[in-house]
Design an enzyme around this catalytic site. Structure first.
Site, PDB file in Angstrom:
ATOM      1  N   HIS A 209       0.804  -1.228   0.000  1.00 14.62           N
ATOM      2  CA  HIS A 209       0.000   0.000   0.000  1.00 14.62           C
ATOM      3  C   HIS A 209       0.830   1.268   0.000  1.00 14.62           C
ATOM      4  O   HIS A 209       0.292   2.354  -0.109  1.00 14.62           O
ATOM      5  CB  HIS A 209      -0.925   0.020   1.214  1.00 14.62           C
ATOM      6  CG  HIS A 209      -0.198   0.288   2.490  1.00 14.62           C
ATOM      7  ND1 HIS A 209       0.536  -0.663   3.128  1.00 14.62           N
ATOM      8  CD2 HIS A 209      -0.055   1.420   3.217  1.00 14.62           C
ATOM      9  CE1 HIS A 209       1.088  -0.151   4.214  1.00 14.62           C
ATOM     10  NE2 HIS A 209       0.752   1.112   4.294  1.00 14.62           N
TER      11      HIS A 209
HETATM   12  C1  UD1 Z   1      -1.829   5.830   5.715  1.00 18.20           C
HETATM   13  C2  UD1 Z   1      -0.517   6.192   6.394  1.00 18.20           C
HETATM   14  C3  UD1 Z   1       0.460   5.026   6.275  1.00 18.20           C
HETATM   15  C4  UD1 Z   1      -0.161   3.737   6.758  1.00 18.20           C
HETATM   16  C5  UD1 Z   1      -1.462   3.494   6.005  1.00 18.20           C
HETATM   17  C6  UD1 Z   1      -2.155   2.228   6.413  1.00 18.20           C
HETATM   18  C7  UD1 Z   1       0.167   8.562   6.314  1.00 18.20           C
HETATM   19  C8  UD1 Z   1       1.108   9.512   5.697  1.00 18.20           C
HETATM   20  N1  UD1 Z   1       0.122   7.340   5.767  1.00 18.20           N
HETATM   21  O1  UD1 Z   1      -1.580   5.676   4.312  1.00 18.20           O
HETATM   22  O2  UD1 Z   1       1.610   5.310   7.051  1.00 18.20           O
HETATM   23  O3  UD1 Z   1       0.739   2.678   6.553  1.00 18.20           O
HETATM   24  O4  UD1 Z   1      -2.319   4.622   6.254  1.00 18.20           O
HETATM   25  O5  UD1 Z   1      -3.299   2.022   5.652  1.00 18.20           O
HETATM   26  O6  UD1 Z   1      -0.485   8.906   7.273  1.00 18.20           O
HETATM   27  N2  UD1 Z   1      -8.877   5.475   1.406  1.00 18.20           N
HETATM   28  C9  UD1 Z   1     -10.097   4.875   1.355  1.00 18.20           C
HETATM   29  N3  UD1 Z   1     -10.747   4.611   2.534  1.00 18.20           N
HETATM   30  C10 UD1 Z   1     -10.237   4.924   3.746  1.00 18.20           C
HETATM   31  C11 UD1 Z   1      -8.984   5.552   3.792  1.00 18.20           C
HETATM   32  C12 UD1 Z   1      -8.326   5.809   2.627  1.00 18.20           C
HETATM   33  O7  UD1 Z   1     -10.612   4.585   0.287  1.00 18.20           O
HETATM   34  O8  UD1 Z   1     -10.878   4.643   4.781  1.00 18.20           O
HETATM   35  C13 UD1 Z   1      -8.164   5.735   0.163  1.00 18.20           C
HETATM   36  C14 UD1 Z   1      -8.416   7.128  -0.356  1.00 18.20           C
HETATM   37  O9  UD1 Z   1      -8.449   7.081  -1.731  1.00 18.20           O
HETATM   38  C15 UD1 Z   1      -7.197   7.895   0.101  1.00 18.20           C
HETATM   39  C16 UD1 Z   1      -6.123   6.837   0.013  1.00 18.20           C
HETATM   40  O10 UD1 Z   1      -6.771   5.620   0.371  1.00 18.20           O
HETATM   41  O11 UD1 Z   1      -6.929   9.014  -0.675  1.00 18.20           O
HETATM   42  C17 UD1 Z   1      -4.971   7.094   0.908  1.00 18.20           C
HETATM   43  O12 UD1 Z   1      -5.389   7.255   2.271  1.00 18.20           O
HETATM   44  P1  UD1 Z   1      -4.453   8.065   3.301  1.00 18.20           P
HETATM   45  O13 UD1 Z   1      -5.028   8.023   4.670  1.00 18.20           O
HETATM   46  O14 UD1 Z   1      -4.111   9.392   2.748  1.00 18.20           O
HETATM   47  O15 UD1 Z   1      -3.094   7.259   3.281  1.00 18.20           O
HETATM   48  P2  UD1 Z   1      -2.766   5.692   3.265  1.00 18.20           P
HETATM   49  O16 UD1 Z   1      -2.178   5.359   1.945  1.00 18.20           O
HETATM   50  O17 UD1 Z   1      -3.912   4.870   3.739  1.00 18.20           O
END
Ligand code: UD1
Length: 379
Positions: A209
């Protein structure tokens, strides 16, 4: 009575706050929990609260997804009034996600006014890779913290090298492993491998991820190629993060995953049961590097370096050859599979013993309330 505010934001935070909240409760401290809403999907958030028996958050900030700046600023703006409302003695933040840094920064700035101190659980880990958003979050959160609770001894020289005063640093051990041991019987009882038709001890589990991997079409294509190769040797199951799913489609790689069983993200217990029953794990996650070490399952980490070197030196983890290639990942997978599993806990790093949250809470209680100390001194 001392007041403690605990913050959780994203999936890897939930298994870390669970034992800390429970231990605070056992000590008569009922901590209000703040959920920043960084993760919000049922499968990325609610399922974990249920599995882990975490009380419903007293405050839900509902921040959601966005660029780093938007997300971090959103958490900060929403957290400030909560902090003013609760006026805690301690703000406990865990891990290295954007929510961790955002809340630590707000609390540090309000400390002169409110007397709130910051405790960082999982302090001192360093990858040395400043391109990782988590590395920026870790370094800055540690710099802002009054109490740094480390999960492994390798964190201590990192903090010394950055000039963090030794009296702020306390070895606590790994709170995530508290949760793992507490949940393992229930996870096993679910029979997740069997319900997926997977032979116990005879399949590979994959999670990917990280932006450096899944936002890069070339890196993701190499990894996906290696998974397809591995799937010719044993069943490969891949619970897929929403970010990864989006990019697999965007880069036209769905067809290349033929033979790999792609699943929705799993709940904590399902994922733990699946990992525990596997022959090998391939991952870029920090948490899984630790969980596989605790479970004795061989792990291949698809990254250039790890901020958790103890999982390599004392555990079951190895780094895939870098730069990542399809052939390099496949040979690391084969080497890991050939090595086989160890009995759980056979060679565990110090403090990965199921009692880390006790040490976290003891350290906080020992330091008590800055406000009460000040008013006592003024009397
Ligand atoms: C975040 C953390 C990372 C952790 C990961 C675990 C930061 C910088 N990164 O990354 O360290 O390892 O979480 O998952 O804080 N999305 C959904 N549903 C959700 C949440 C996210 O669809 O409930 C999708 C969205 O498109 C979003 C993308 O995932 O834009 C990224 O989510 P984000 O929280 O920005 O970062 P992660 O890649 O999940």
């Amino acid at each position: 009575m001392m007041r403690v505010l605990v913050v959780a934001g994203a999936r890897p935070n939930f298994m870390k706050v669970a034992p800390v909240v429970a231990e605070l409760g056992r000590r008569g401290i009922d901590p209000p929990l703040v959920h920043t809403g960084q993760h919000y999907d049922e499968r990325m958030s609610d399922a974990f609260f249920r599995d882990l028996g975490i009380p419903a958050p007293a405050y839900h900030l509902g921040v959601g997804s966005g660029s780093h700046a938007v997300q971090t600023a959103g958490v900060m703006t929403a957290f400030e009034p909560v902090l003013r409302d609760v006026r805690p003695d301690w703000v406990v933040v865990v891990g290295d996600v954007n929510s961790t840094l955002a809340c630590a920064l707000v609390a540090a700035k309000l400390q002169p006014e409110l007397g709130c101190r910051v405790a960082h659980v999982e302090a001192g880990l360093r990858s040395g890779d400043w391109r990782m958003p988590e590395e920026v979050n870790r370094v800055l959160t540690d710099r802002l913290s009054d109490l740094l609770l480390t999960p492994s001894r390798d964190a201590h020289p990192n903090l010394r090298a950055e000039g963090i005063p030794g009296e702020r640093v306390v070895f606590a051990g790994n709170v995530m492993i508290d949760t793992l041991f507490a949940q393992l019987p229930a996870a096993r009882a679910l029979g997740t491998p069997e319900s997926l038709g997977l032979p116990r001890g005879g399949y590979a589990v994959v999670t990917l991820h990280r932006p450096s991997m899944v936002d890069d079409p070339l890196a993701l294509a190499q990894a996906v190629g290696a998974l397809a190769d591995a799937a010719r040797e044993m069943p490969v199951v891949f619970p897929m993060h929403p970010r990864t799913r989006r990019n697999v489609e965007r880069f036209g790689l769905a067809g290349a995953l033929d033979g790999v069983r792609v699943l929705e993200p799993l709940g904590y217990r399902e994922m733990l049961g699946l990992t525990d029953g596997g022959a090998v794990v391939l991952t870029d996650s920090g948490g899984l590097q630790e969980e596989t070490t605790a479970l004795g399952v061989p792990c291949v980490t698809l990254r250039e370096q790890t901020e958790r070197p103890v999982t390599v030196s004392e555990g079951t983890n190895r780094l895939a050859p870098w730069p990542l290639t399809r052939g390099g990942v496949l040979s690391a997978f084969r080497a890991a599979a050939a090595e086989g599993r160890r009995p759980p806990g056979e060679r565990s790093p110090e403090g990965w013993d199921g009692r880390a949250a006790e040490r976290v809470v003891a350290a906080i209680r020992e330091r008590g309330s800055a406000r009460m100390q000040e008013s006592a001194a003024g009397e």
